[in-house]
Design a protein around this motif. Structure first.
Motif, PDB file in Angstrom:
ATOM      1  N   PHE A   1       0.935  -1.264   0.169  1.00  0.00           N
ATOM      2  CA  PHE A   1       0.049  -0.344   0.032  1.00  0.00           C
ATOM      3  C   PHE A   1       1.156   1.169   0.206  1.00  0.00           C
ATOM      4  O   PHE A   1       1.446   1.346   1.053  1.00  0.00           O
ATOM      5  CB  PHE A   1      -0.931   0.227   1.412  1.00  0.00           C
ATOM      6  CG  PHE A   1      -1.978  -1.430   1.571  1.00  0.00           C
ATOM      7  CD1 PHE A   1      -2.930  -1.016   0.056  1.00  0.00           C
ATOM      8  CD2 PHE A   1      -1.671  -1.987   2.410  1.00  0.00           C
ATOM      9  CE1 PHE A   1      -4.195  -2.357   0.431  1.00  0.00           C
ATOM     10  CE2 PHE A   1      -2.583  -3.216   2.423  1.00  0.00           C
ATOM     11  CZ  PHE A   1      -3.552  -3.445   1.277  1.00  0.00           C
TER      12      PHE A   1
ATOM     13  N   LEU B   1       4.375   1.175   2.278  1.00  0.00           N
ATOM     14  CA  LEU B   1       4.163  -0.033   3.248  1.00  0.00           C
ATOM     15  C   LEU B   1       4.275  -1.177   2.288  1.00  0.00           C
ATOM     16  O   LEU B   1       3.080  -1.494   1.585  1.00  0.00           O
ATOM     17  CB  LEU B   1       2.516   0.322   4.237  1.00  0.00           C
ATOM     18  CG  LEU B   1       2.285  -0.828   4.996  1.00  0.00           C
ATOM     19  CD1 LEU B   1       3.042  -0.355   6.347  1.00  0.00           C
ATOM     20  CD2 LEU B   1       0.878  -0.923   5.508  1.00  0.00           C
TER      21      LEU B   1
ATOM     22  N   ASN C   1      -1.173  -8.007  15.564  1.00  0.00           N
ATOM     23  CA  ASN C   1      -2.597  -6.968  14.874  1.00  0.00           C
ATOM     24  C   ASN C   1      -1.502  -6.280  13.635  1.00  0.00           C
ATOM     25  O   ASN C   1      -0.552  -6.187  13.983  1.00  0.00           O
ATOM     26  CB  ASN C   1      -3.103  -6.027  15.353  1.00  0.00           C
ATOM     27  CG  ASN C   1      -4.406  -6.790  16.284  1.00  0.00           C
ATOM     28  OD1 ASN C   1      -5.097  -7.533  16.014  1.00  0.00           O
ATOM     29  ND2 ASN C   1      -4.205  -6.922  17.891  1.00  0.00           N
TER      30      ASN C   1
ATOM     31  N   ALA D   1       2.883  -4.715   2.818  1.00  0.00           N
ATOM     32  CA  ALA D   1       1.559  -5.589   3.584  1.00  0.00           C
ATOM     33  C   ALA D   1       1.616  -6.906   3.725  1.00  0.00           C
ATOM     34  O   ALA D   1       1.631  -7.498   4.788  1.00  0.00           O
ATOM     35  CB  ALA D   1       0.355  -4.874   3.423  1.00  0.00           C
TER      36      ALA D   1
ATOM     37  N   SER E   1      -6.120 -10.328   7.250  1.00  0.00           N
ATOM     38  CA  SER E   1      -6.826  -9.620   6.464  1.00  0.00           C
ATOM     39  C   SER E   1      -6.762  -8.836   5.013  1.00  0.00           C
ATOM     40  O   SER E   1      -6.991  -9.660   4.258  1.00  0.00           O
ATOM     41  CB  SER E   1      -7.387  -8.511   7.183  1.00  0.00           C
ATOM     42  OG  SER E   1      -7.927  -8.382   8.478  1.00  0.00           O
ATOM     43  N   THR E   2      -5.377  -8.531   4.133  1.00  0.00           N
ATOM     44  CA  THR E   2      -5.089  -8.935   3.891  1.00  0.00           C
ATOM     45  C   THR E   2      -5.204  -9.642   2.573  1.00  0.00           C
ATOM     46  O   THR E   2      -5.721  -9.859   1.031  1.00  0.00           O
ATOM     47  CB  THR E   2      -3.482  -7.749   4.207  1.00  0.00           C
ATOM     48  OG1 THR E   2      -3.799  -6.382   4.634  1.00  0.00           O
ATOM     49  CG2 THR E   2      -3.073  -7.845   2.060  1.00  0.00           C
TER      50      THR E   2
ATOM     51  N   ALA F   1      -0.266  -8.215  11.305  1.00  0.00           N
ATOM     52  CA  ALA F   1       0.796  -9.143  10.268  1.00  0.00           C
ATOM     53  C   ALA F   1       0.343  -8.913   8.503  1.00  0.00           C
ATOM     54  O   ALA F   1       1.259  -9.349   7.772  1.00  0.00           O
ATOM     55  CB  ALA F   1       0.309 -10.171  10.972  1.00  0.00           C
ATOM     56  N   GLY F   2      -0.660  -8.679   8.166  1.00  0.00           N
ATOM     57  CA  GLY F   2      -1.272  -8.975   6.926  1.00  0.00           C
ATOM     58  C   GLY F   2      -2.119  -9.678   6.827  1.00  0.00           C
ATOM     59  O   GLY F   2      -2.474 -10.231   5.954  1.00  0.00           O
TER      60      GLY F   2
HETATM   61  P1  ADP Z   1      -4.266  -8.261  10.673  1.00  0.00           P
HETATM   62  O1  ADP Z   1      -5.612  -8.277   9.275  1.00  0.00           O
HETATM   63  O2  ADP Z   1      -3.164  -8.786  10.979  1.00  0.00           O
HETATM   64  O3  ADP Z   1      -4.264  -6.773  11.528  1.00  0.00           O
HETATM   65  P2  ADP Z   1      -3.880  -6.134   8.118  1.00  0.00           P
HETATM   66  O4  ADP Z   1      -3.807  -6.934   6.928  1.00  0.00           O
HETATM   67  O5  ADP Z   1      -5.331  -6.156   8.183  1.00  0.00           O
HETATM   68  O6  ADP Z   1      -3.163  -6.963   9.523  1.00  0.00           O
HETATM   69  O7  ADP Z   1      -3.225  -4.856   7.412  1.00  0.00           O
HETATM   70  C1  ADP Z   1      -1.218  -5.074   7.279  1.00  0.00           C
HETATM   71  C2  ADP Z   1      -1.146  -4.057   7.081  1.00  0.00           C
HETATM   72  O8  ADP Z   1      -1.428  -3.459   6.538  1.00  0.00           O
HETATM   73  C3  ADP Z   1      -1.302  -2.663   8.346  1.00  0.00           C
HETATM   74  O9  ADP Z   1      -0.327  -2.050   8.207  1.00  0.00           O
HETATM   75  C4  ADP Z   1      -2.394  -2.252   8.099  1.00  0.00           C
HETATM   76  O10 ADP Z   1      -2.273  -0.650   8.031  1.00  0.00           O
HETATM   77  C5  ADP Z   1      -1.820  -1.837   6.221  1.00  0.00           C
HETATM   78  N1  ADP Z   1      -3.886  -2.101   5.203  1.00  0.00           N
HETATM   79  C6  ADP Z   1      -4.791  -2.509   5.443  1.00  0.00           C
HETATM   80  N2  ADP Z   1      -5.180  -2.054   4.930  1.00  0.00           N
HETATM   81  C7  ADP Z   1      -4.552  -0.977   3.867  1.00  0.00           C
HETATM   82  C8  ADP Z   1      -5.214  -0.346   3.224  1.00  0.00           C
HETATM   83  N3  ADP Z   1      -6.202  -0.603   2.297  1.00  0.00           N
HETATM   84  N4  ADP Z   1      -4.583   1.070   2.640  1.00  0.00           N
HETATM   85  C9  ADP Z   1      -3.448   1.126   3.636  1.00  0.00           C
HETATM   86  N5  ADP Z   1      -2.457   0.513   4.291  1.00  0.00           N
HETATM   87  C10 ADP Z   1      -3.750  -1.225   4.462  1.00  0.00           C
END
Ligand code: ADP
Ligand code: MG
Length: 255
Positions: A17, A20, A42, A22, A47-48, A44-45
């Motif tokens: 992103f 960043l 939290n 992810a 949900s991504t 870690a990536g």
């Molecule tokens: P988890 O589900 O393991 O808590 P996420 O996948 O939600 O982690 O997020 C991983 C990283 O990517 C975090 O640093 C989060 O802030 C960032 N992130 C997630 N979605 C987005 C997005 N749509 N735009 C920018 N950064 C994102």
């Protein structure tokens, strides 16, 4: 090794992103009919990764293949048509509709393609779908409130409703993002019990989970994600004893 039937391949997936990273270099093999858990702190990536698998996010690099089809070149509704359903971290339900209506809608979506209700086909199949929805709501313990508006449910019950909305699609692959997050222990245990019953039905599941109690009750195999990378993988016993995993969880309340 040769007799493992791998249905889901995550192949060298990277997702950035802006600046960043992810996800970096993520590889995953999920065996047919098994429960594969992805755990990690939290941010870690997790949900991504799930969003890349269901087509909501395009990977910066790499691909995801399910059942011989490359998911990463398809739109979310097409991926759903291929038999892939998901439960998000935040429930996505129709708050103004009743529980039974909520559960019926995805059945038509799977049947008709894009997520829109085709009135004629809906009428043709309504009784059968309604009976199926009633059965699933009973199975999930929400039957008594089937004519209530979904918006009136507690957060935990909304999540179970969303699970019911997935199950009516009879998916081949079910992806769950922290299915017990925000639930009281009683509801968590009910959900574990429900997921164990589904496990017996042979559906392949990828479950993202923070709660170790849930993971060790359900998973056949666990991958550990930290800062966008898989740092460990193995059976629950192997992962439990892995010092890298303990380290990744240091400072986390639920370690
Ligand atoms: P988890 O589900 O393991 O808590 P996420 O996948 O939600 O982690 O997020 C991983 C990283 O990517 C975090 O640093 C989060 O802030 C960032 N992130 C997630 N979605 C987005 C997005 N749509 N735009 C920018 N950064 C994102
Ligand atoms: Mg998450």
């Amino acid at each position: 090794m040769a007799d493992r039937n791998i249905v889901l391949h995550v192949d060298d997936v990277h997702k950035s992103f802006g600046g960043l990273r992810a996800l970096s270099d993520v590889n995953l093999e999920v065996e047919s009919g098994k429960v594969h858990a992805i755990i990690g702190p939290n941010g870690a990536g997790k949900s991504t990764l799930l969003n890349v698998c269901i087509g909501r996010l395009k990977p910066t690099h790499g691909k995801v293949v399910f059942d011989g089809q490359t998911l990463t070149s398809h739109a979310p509704h097409e991926i759903n048509q291929m038999g892939v359903s998901r439960v998000f971290q935040t429930p996505e339900i129709f708050p103004d509709l009743t529980l039974i209506e909520n559960v019926m809608i995805p059945a038509f979506a799977r049947r008709d393609g894009a997520f829109k209700l085709n009135a004629i086909r809906a009428l043709a199949g309504e009784r059968e779908v309604r009976e199926e929805a009633e059965f699933i709501l009973k199975d999930i313990g929400l039957s008594a409130r089937r004519h209530h508006e979904a918006g009136s449910l507690s957060r935990g019950d909304k999540r179970r409703l969303e699970l019911a909305m997935c199950l009516i699609q009879k998916p081949k692959l079910l992806l769950l993002d922290e299915p017990t997050a925000g639930m009281a222990r009683h509801d968590t245990n009910r959900t574990i019990e429900l997921l164990q019953r589904i496990k017996a039905r042979g559906m392949t599941k990828v479950i993202i989970e923070h709660d170790m109690h849930v993971v060790f009750s359900l998973a056949d195999r666990i991958s550990v994600l930290a800062q966008g990378r898989i740092i460990a993988e193995g059976s629950p016993d192997e992962v439990r004893g892995n010092p890298k995993v303990k380290e990744a969880y240091l400072g986390e309340a639920e370690a």
